[in-house]
Design a protein around this motif. Structure first.
Motif, PDB file in Angstrom:
ATOM      1  N   VAL A  82       0.824  -1.205   0.000  1.00 55.16           N
ATOM      2  CA  VAL A  82       0.000   0.000   0.000  1.00 55.16           C
ATOM      3  C   VAL A  82       0.859   1.257   0.000  1.00 55.16           C
ATOM      4  CG1 VAL A  82      -1.695   1.310   1.329  1.00 55.16           C
ATOM      5  CG2 VAL A  82      -1.949  -1.150   1.109  1.00 55.16           C
ATOM      6  N   LEU A  83       1.866   1.303   0.871  1.00 56.93           N
ATOM      7  CA  LEU A  83       2.706   2.502   0.955  1.00 56.93           C
ATOM      8  C   LEU A  83       3.515   2.724  -0.313  1.00 56.93           C
ATOM      9  CD1 LEU A  83       3.950   2.428   4.655  1.00 56.93           C
ATOM     10  CD2 LEU A  83       2.225   3.920   3.627  1.00 56.93           C
ATOM     11  N   ASN A  84       4.105   1.662  -0.847  1.00 56.13           N
ATOM     12  CA  ASN A  84       4.874   1.809  -2.080  1.00 56.13           C
ATOM     13  C   ASN A  84       3.991   2.302  -3.222  1.00 56.13           C
ATOM     14  OD1 ASN A  84       6.890   0.737  -0.517  1.00 56.13           O
ATOM     15  ND2 ASN A  84       7.537  -0.773  -2.000  1.00 56.13           N
ATOM     16  N   LEU A  85       2.785   1.764  -3.307  1.00 54.10           N
ATOM     17  CA  LEU A  85       1.864   2.192  -4.354  1.00 54.10           C
ATOM     18  C   LEU A  85       1.508   3.667  -4.174  1.00 54.10           C
ATOM     19  CD1 LEU A  85       0.130   1.508  -6.817  1.00 54.10           C
ATOM     20  CD2 LEU A  85      -1.669   0.765  -5.239  1.00 54.10           C
ATOM     21  N   THR A  90       2.868   6.530  -9.132  1.00 58.43           N
ATOM     22  CA  THR A  90       2.984   7.393 -10.311  1.00 58.43           C
ATOM     23  C   THR A  90       4.392   7.984 -10.277  1.00 58.43           C
ATOM     24  OG1 THR A  90       1.951   9.180  -9.059  1.00 58.43           O
ATOM     25  CG2 THR A  90       0.537   7.946 -10.555  1.00 58.43           C
ATOM     26  N   PRO A  91       5.372   7.179 -10.683  1.00 57.48           N
ATOM     27  CA  PRO A  91       6.777   7.557 -10.526  1.00 57.48           C
ATOM     28  C   PRO A  91       7.167   8.772 -11.375  1.00 57.48           C
ATOM     29  CG  PRO A  91       6.607   5.564 -11.846  1.00 57.48           C
ATOM     30  CD  PRO A  91       5.229   5.892 -11.353  1.00 57.48           C
ATOM     31  N   GLU A  92       8.039   9.585 -10.785  1.00 59.93           N
ATOM     32  CA  GLU A  92       8.548  10.751 -11.491  1.00 59.93           C
ATOM     33  C   GLU A  92       9.872  10.447 -12.183  1.00 59.93           C
ATOM     34  OE1 GLU A  92       8.652  14.057  -8.826  1.00 59.93           O
ATOM     35  OE2 GLU A  92       6.563  13.760  -8.213  1.00 59.93           O
ATOM     36  N   SER A  93      10.484   9.302 -11.855  1.00 54.56           N
ATOM     37  CA  SER A  93      11.751   8.917 -12.472  1.00 54.56           C
ATOM     38  C   SER A  93      11.840   7.393 -12.504  1.00 54.56           C
ATOM     39  CB  SER A  93      12.926   9.480 -11.669  1.00 54.56           C
ATOM     40  OG  SER A  93      12.996   8.855 -10.409  1.00 54.56           O
ATOM     41  N   TYR A  99      11.499   1.628  -6.773  1.00 55.30           N
ATOM     42  CA  TYR A  99      11.075   1.539  -5.375  1.00 55.30           C
ATOM     43  C   TYR A  99       9.678   0.956  -5.220  1.00 55.30           C
ATOM     44  CZ  TYR A  99      15.111   4.330  -3.975  1.00 55.30           C
ATOM     45  OH  TYR A  99      16.377   4.775  -3.743  1.00 55.30           O
ATOM     46  N   LEU A 100       8.873   1.054  -6.256  1.00 60.94           N
ATOM     47  CA  LEU A 100       7.516   0.516  -6.213  1.00 60.94           C
ATOM     48  C   LEU A 100       7.534  -0.981  -5.886  1.00 60.94           C
ATOM     49  CD1 LEU A 100       4.453   0.869  -6.702  1.00 60.94           C
ATOM     50  CD2 LEU A 100       4.908   0.474  -9.135  1.00 60.94           C
TER      51      LEU A 100
END
Length: 196
Positions: A82-85, A90-93, A99-100
């Motif tokens: 949950v936290l990783n999501l 919506t990764p910026e890099s 890390y997801l």
């Protein structure tokens, strides 16, 4: 700071997520550890693909004095939680995207027996339900099964935490000192104490 387990992988498409959840539930109920079950059936449209929905599948549980252990996945079948999501969904890099799919559990305060139990549980679950599973154990128990190495690692981390806490207490930030200079000074003090 503290001894941790780091892991990643994907759910095996030939296995049953419902069966894995039930097995983990049975185990954690024996120990009376709190747990949370998420979705138990993958949606077929994104399993095994790069894209994913905003749903979480699987189960997580929390042993005493331990961070929550996540046996959770995104709709594409890759391990996440949950936290990783929330933070990396919506990764910026490209680095953020990695890390997801990286999970960690600090076991430092849970102790050696809980650490060993979690390693055995992850070994069992990964062999039966996961694929491409990678685990790095800072206590080296996963890699070696050597309890002495694990005890030594716990002791090292405990000493470091005690030195760090003592340094924070005995060497407060000076007036006008920026945090970078403060931490550089603090690290020097910690290195000196470790030599004693």
């Amino acid at each position: 700071m503290g001894l941790s387990i780091h892991y990643s992988g994907s759910f095996n498409a030939k296995a049953s997520l419902e069966a894995m959840i039930e097995e983990v539930k049975d185990i954690v109920e024996v120990y009376k550890w709190p747990y949370l079950v998420f979705e138990s059936k993958f949606s077929a449209y994104s399993f095994g693909k790069a894209e994913y929905a905003q749903d979480i599948y699987g189960i997580c549980f929390t042993p005493p004095e331990c961070e929550t252990v996540s046996l959770c996945f995104l709709s594409n079948g890759k391990m996440s939680d949950v936290l990783n999501l929330r933070f990396y969904g919506t990764p910026e890099s490209e680095e953020d995207a990695e890390y997801l799919y990286m999970l960690s559990v600090k076991t430092q305060y849970a102790g050696i027996e809980i650490h060993k139990l979690l390693i055995r549980l992850l070994r069992y679950i990964s062999s039966k339900y996961l694929q491409d599973f990678i685990l790095r154990d800072e206590g080296e128990y996963w890699e070696t099964g050597n309890e002495k190495l694990l005890q030594d690692a716990f002791k090292r981390y405990t000493v470091l935490i005690e030195i760090f806490a003592s340094s924070l207490e005995n060497y407060p930030k000076k007036s006008g000192e920026n945090f970078e200079a403060y931490f550089e000074r603090l690290v020097k003090q910690i290195h000196e104490k470790r030599k004693e």
